[in-house]
Design a protein around this motif. Structure first.
Motif, PDB file in Angstrom:
ATOM      1  N   GLN A 261      55.010  69.268  29.768  1.00 38.78           N
ATOM      2  CA  GLN A 261      56.300  69.083  29.121  1.00 38.78           C
ATOM      3  C   GLN A 261      57.180  68.403  30.094  1.00 38.78           C
TER       4      GLN A 261
ATOM      5  N   HIS B  56      56.549  64.733  30.099  1.00 37.71           N
ATOM      6  CA  HIS B  56      56.997  64.244  28.971  1.00 37.71           C
ATOM      7  C   HIS B  56      58.805  63.885  28.949  1.00 37.71           C
ATOM      8  N   GLN B  57      59.460  64.863  29.801  1.00 39.59           N
ATOM      9  CA  GLN B  57      60.968  64.968  29.995  1.00 39.59           C
ATOM     10  C   GLN B  57      61.136  63.878  30.833  1.00 39.59           C
TER      11      GLN B  57
ATOM     12  N   ARG C 260      59.465  61.006  31.438  1.00 41.20           N
ATOM     13  CA  ARG C 260      59.410  59.823  30.794  1.00 41.20           C
ATOM     14  C   ARG C 260      60.218  59.279  29.904  1.00 41.20           C
ATOM     15  N   THR C 261      60.871  60.372  28.911  1.00 36.58           N
ATOM     16  CA  THR C 261      62.030  60.260  27.774  1.00 36.58           C
ATOM     17  C   THR C 261      63.239  59.638  28.797  1.00 36.58           C
ATOM     18  N   ALA C 262      63.403  60.257  30.090  1.00 36.26           N
ATOM     19  CA  ALA C 262      64.351  60.113  30.767  1.00 36.26           C
ATOM     20  C   ALA C 262      64.471  58.675  31.765  1.00 36.26           C
TER      21      ALA C 262
END
Length: 233
Positions: free
Chosen positions: A194, A197-198, A200-202
């Protein structure tokens, strides 16, 4: 053992000829494939190890069988060195995470050389100091920082030691699973997934097929240096 193994390691190559000859005669050169165990806990360690080529992971097992990674050994570094200081049991595991060439030095020889050669003692002590400072910092992070901050700090540490700059991004030249990151950070694997994933999104970092690309070191550093979580009474 061939002479280039000694000459490829600065702090060994600078030893007096007599000491180098002792090492040449009594040290074994061992090859380990990726995933092989180099040493395991034992009551009376009989050797100290020096990594010539590859990468080595040092870890311990909890009473429940959970692995916790203490750190990684790079070429030219000594490991299993505490056996040269006392006769306490060895409690850690060392595992090759790449194809490795390792020098296995009898503990009595290594201890004698350290007692008679201040330069060798200084080099080894300096390595131990750096390793323990990192372990101390990680222990503090485990208690006082969030998983997000701990993973950010771990990525920065790996970037410093194993990062290759490619096109403005840093590629960490270690193949690590999310389960292995969990043992480094001290968190559950789903939480690591998780958090990646955060990141990568940021636009901070990308984890893909066991490899990590650092996109924004400054952003990760800001997270890693976030305020400590105050202890509860």
């Amino acid at each position: 053992m061939t002479h280039w193994h000694l000459s490829s390691i600065d702090w060994l190559d600078s030893l007096p000829d007599a000491a180098r000859q002792q090492l040449h005669l009594q040290t074994a050169t061992l090859d380990f494939r990726d995933g092989q165990t180099i040493f395991a806990p034992m009551p009376e360690p009989d050797a100290v190890f020096i990594l010539v080529q590859g990468l080595v992971r040092i870890y311990r097992l909890s009473s429940e069988g959970t692995e916790f990674t203490l750190g990684y050994v790079k070429p030219a570094e000594v490991f299993g060195e505490l056996a040269a200081y006392d006769s306490q049991p060895r409690e850690s595991f060392a595992r090759a995470i790449d194809n490795c060439i390792v020098l296995k030095v009898p503990v009595l020889l290594f201890r004698d050389l350290m007692q008679t050669l201040p330069s060798l003692c200084y080099s080894v002590t300096k390595q131990i100091q750096g390793r323990f400072k990192r372990i101390e910092r990680r222990a503090e992070d485990l208690v006082f920082r969030s998983v997000t901050a701990r993973l950010a700090a771990t990525l920065l540490m790996l970037m410093e030691d194993f990062g290759d700059d490619r096109g403005g991004h840093s590629y960490i030249r270690l193949h690590l699973t999310q389960a292995e990151f969990a043992t480094l950070v001290g968190a559950a694997r789903p939480t690591i997934n998780q958090t990646f994933h955060q990141f990568r999104t940021a636009g901070l970092a990308i984890f893909e097929k066991g490899h990590v690309v650092i996109l924004n070191p400054a952003g990760l550093r800001k997270i890693a240096e976030s305020p400590l979580i105050p202890p509860t009474n």
